[in-house]
Design an enzyme around this catalytic site. Structure first.
Site, PDB file in Angstrom:
ATOM      1  N   GLU A  54      62.704  48.571  48.940  1.00 37.09           N
ATOM      2  CA  GLU A  54      63.326  49.339  49.410  1.00 37.09           C
ATOM      3  C   GLU A  54      64.519  50.226  48.635  1.00 37.09           C
ATOM      4  O   GLU A  54      64.481  51.486  48.908  1.00 37.09           O
ATOM      5  CB  GLU A  54      64.194  48.726  50.593  1.00 37.09           C
ATOM      6  CG  GLU A  54      63.377  47.711  51.426  1.00 37.09           C
ATOM      7  CD  GLU A  54      63.291  46.279  51.135  1.00 37.09           C
ATOM      8  OE1 GLU A  54      63.445  45.474  51.836  1.00 37.09           O
ATOM      9  OE2 GLU A  54      63.037  46.140  49.854  1.00 37.09           O
ATOM     10  N   CYS A  82      65.514  41.824  52.320  1.00 41.72           N
ATOM     11  CA  CYS A  82      66.565  40.422  52.009  1.00 41.72           C
ATOM     12  C   CYS A  82      67.842  40.719  52.584  1.00 41.72           C
ATOM     13  O   CYS A  82      68.264  41.773  52.554  1.00 41.72           O
ATOM     14  CB  CYS A  82      66.249  40.432  50.549  1.00 41.72           C
ATOM     15  SG  CYS A  82      67.030  41.537  49.556  1.00 41.72           S
ATOM     16  N   TRP A 177      27.336  32.055  27.810  1.00 35.91           N
ATOM     17  CA  TRP A 177      27.658  32.783  28.838  1.00 35.91           C
ATOM     18  C   TRP A 177      26.453  32.527  29.876  1.00 35.91           C
ATOM     19  O   TRP A 177      25.507  32.762  29.898  1.00 35.91           O
ATOM     20  CB  TRP A 177      27.887  34.258  28.716  1.00 35.91           C
ATOM     21  CG  TRP A 177      28.983  34.742  27.793  1.00 35.91           C
ATOM     22  CD1 TRP A 177      28.762  35.142  26.435  1.00 35.91           C
ATOM     23  CD2 TRP A 177      30.407  34.369  27.965  1.00 35.91           C
ATOM     24  NE1 TRP A 177      30.148  35.326  25.872  1.00 35.91           N
ATOM     25  CE2 TRP A 177      30.921  34.989  26.669  1.00 35.91           C
ATOM     26  CE3 TRP A 177      31.153  34.087  28.946  1.00 35.91           C
ATOM     27  CZ2 TRP A 177      32.390  34.920  26.609  1.00 35.91           C
ATOM     28  CZ3 TRP A 177      32.684  33.970  28.877  1.00 35.91           C
ATOM     29  CH2 TRP A 177      33.126  34.358  27.609  1.00 35.91           C
ATOM     30  N   ARG A 191      42.792  36.956  36.368  1.00 28.91           N
ATOM     31  CA  ARG A 191      44.011  36.542  35.652  1.00 28.91           C
ATOM     32  C   ARG A 191      45.057  37.399  35.774  1.00 28.91           C
ATOM     33  O   ARG A 191      46.298  37.028  35.692  1.00 28.91           O
ATOM     34  CB  ARG A 191      43.313  36.515  33.919  1.00 28.91           C
ATOM     35  CG  ARG A 191      42.451  35.410  33.543  1.00 28.91           C
ATOM     36  CD  ARG A 191      42.043  35.376  32.292  1.00 28.91           C
ATOM     37  NE  ARG A 191      40.801  34.299  32.015  1.00 28.91           N
ATOM     38  CZ  ARG A 191      40.129  34.419  30.982  1.00 28.91           C
ATOM     39  NH1 ARG A 191      40.727  35.100  29.882  1.00 28.91           N
ATOM     40  NH2 ARG A 191      39.359  33.463  30.949  1.00 28.91           N
ATOM     41  N   THR A 203      37.500  21.137  28.323  1.00 27.49           N
ATOM     42  CA  THR A 203      36.903  22.510  28.068  1.00 27.49           C
ATOM     43  C   THR A 203      37.542  22.924  26.820  1.00 27.49           C
ATOM     44  O   THR A 203      36.590  23.840  26.223  1.00 27.49           O
ATOM     45  CB  THR A 203      37.505  23.310  29.457  1.00 27.49           C
ATOM     46  OG1 THR A 203      36.990  22.822  30.471  1.00 27.49           O
ATOM     47  CG2 THR A 203      37.130  24.629  29.219  1.00 27.49           C
ATOM     48  N   LEU A 211      41.708  32.157  27.578  1.00 29.64           N
ATOM     49  CA  LEU A 211      42.322  32.418  28.803  1.00 29.64           C
ATOM     50  C   LEU A 211      43.576  33.158  28.721  1.00 29.64           C
ATOM     51  O   LEU A 211      44.511  33.166  29.422  1.00 29.64           O
ATOM     52  CB  LEU A 211      42.814  30.820  29.206  1.00 29.64           C
ATOM     53  CG  LEU A 211      41.860  29.709  29.124  1.00 29.64           C
ATOM     54  CD1 LEU A 211      42.554  28.291  29.292  1.00 29.64           C
ATOM     55  CD2 LEU A 211      40.877  30.007  30.128  1.00 29.64           C
ATOM     56  N   GLY A 281      35.896  22.659  33.854  1.00 35.47           N
ATOM     57  CA  GLY A 281      34.483  21.918  33.933  1.00 35.47           C
ATOM     58  C   GLY A 281      34.706  21.271  35.572  1.00 35.47           C
ATOM     59  O   GLY A 281      35.372  21.358  36.274  1.00 35.47           O
TER      60      GLY A 281
END
Length: 345
Positions: A54, A82, A177, A191, A203, A211, A281
């Site tokens: 806002e 808020c 892959w 992500r 893994t 990651l 996994g």
């Protein structure tokens, strides 16, 4: 005004989506200031400690049209303004000081202690309030924030990729892959929605994943996600794995696998994590599903036969009544993605 309110709320939702993955522990919120059917300015919340949507929108109006233009305007915002002073002043006070005539918001504040407070404060100042416009769409956008507020746990998205026979590995010599480049690009977008990516020690040992966010456009203006490794054998993790050697290694956490709920709770409390993506996994996937910790499942199905021993979900069985709701199917090259909310009846 219902038609016009819907139109401008859709515009506010566009602004809010710009904040997804950037604002934790706060929710993504968007706002639009309208007067005489014309948009004067818009804004979105850019991060904790920064002005709320806002105030961003009102500042945009003041910068172009002057502060007096706000008097008599309507402000459309995706979340109830808020009403308490935190790291920034309350938006209800800013709206009152600006002299706006109407406030239209979509979702109610999920914090029970604050829900409805804006209505009373604004109405007492003579400002008309309309609530619930596109409430469901706005509520979906803030599901991670709402879950933390209500349960102290982040929103958990399980991502799996599997072959037609439900395996997560390819036959020897065929590469690592399962899915193609388009599907892997979508994982980068996933992500970018979250604050942490969780995986298993197994893994890390077998696949040595990164990651991280590697797409420069997605990574711009976002911190790299926390990388959280759940393992019963921290000493057995390879010290030369990318998670422990790359430029984001300070964002890697190693936690016990014994109590994932406790790990998730501490991520929300201590790290400001609202959403977690799990890439792992079959055993950890099953453990989280069986514990009722998964809120959303994203499954990629590749048009090949893996034939290996590793199943995408390898557990004793799901809780009774587990269902997938609100399913959305999309195609990425030769791969099909299902994204659905996980519920237990």
């Amino acid at each position: 005004m219902q038609g016009e309110d819907v139109r401008w709320m859709r515009r506010a939702l566009e602004e809010a989506r710009r904040g997804v993955g950037r604002t934790s522990p706060n929710p993504p919120v968007g706002a639009v200031v309208v007067k005489d059917g014309v948009e004067l300015g818009a804004g979105w919340h850019r991060g904790a400690g920064l002005p709320h949507a806002e105030r961003e929108a009102m500042a945009a109006v003041a910068a172009v049209h002057g502060a007096d233009a706000l008097r008599g305007s309507s402000v459309h915002v995706t979340l109830e303004p808020c009403s308490t002073h935190g790291r920034t002043p309350p938006c209800t006070a800013g709206l009152i000081e600006a002299g706006v005539a109407r406030v239209i918001y979509a979702a109610e504040d999920p914090n029970p202690a604050h829900a409805g407070a804006a209505d009373r404060l604004l109405a007492a100042a003579g400002i008309a309030v309309t609530r619930g416009v596109l409430a469901d769409e706005a509520a979906r956008l803030i599901r991670p924030f709402a879950k933390v507020q209500r349960r102290g746990l982040p929103w958990v998205i399980l991502k799996t990729a599997m072959s037609l026979d439900g395996r997560i590995t390819r036959p020897p010599g065929e590469g690592m892959w399962l899915t193609g480049p388009a599907a892997r690009a979508e994982v980068q977008r996933l992500r970018a929605e979250v604050d942490a990516v969780m995986t298993s020690g197994e893994t890390v040992r077998k696949d040595r994943p990164r990651l991280d966010l590697r797409d420069p456009e997605l990574a711009a203006g976002r911190p790299q996600p926390w990388r959280v490794v759940l393992t019963d054998d921290p000493a057995g993790l390879p010290p030369d794995a990318p998670l422990f050697t790359d430029g984001h290694r300070e964002r890697t956490l190693v936690e016990s696998r014994a109590d994932p709920a406790d790990v998730l709770r501490r991520l929300a409390r201590d790290r400001g994590v609202s959403a977690v993506l799990v890439e792992c996994g079959g055993r950890l996937a099953a453990q989280l599903l069986e514990a009722g910790l998964v809120d959303e499942w994203v499954a990629f199905l590749a048009p090949l036969l893996g034939g290996g021993p590793v199943a995408a979900v390898a557990g004793a069985g799901f809780p009774a009544g587990l269902r997938l709701e609100e399913p959305v199917f999309r195609r990425f090259g030769s791969d099909v993605m299902l994204r659905a909310r996980v519920t237990v009846a």
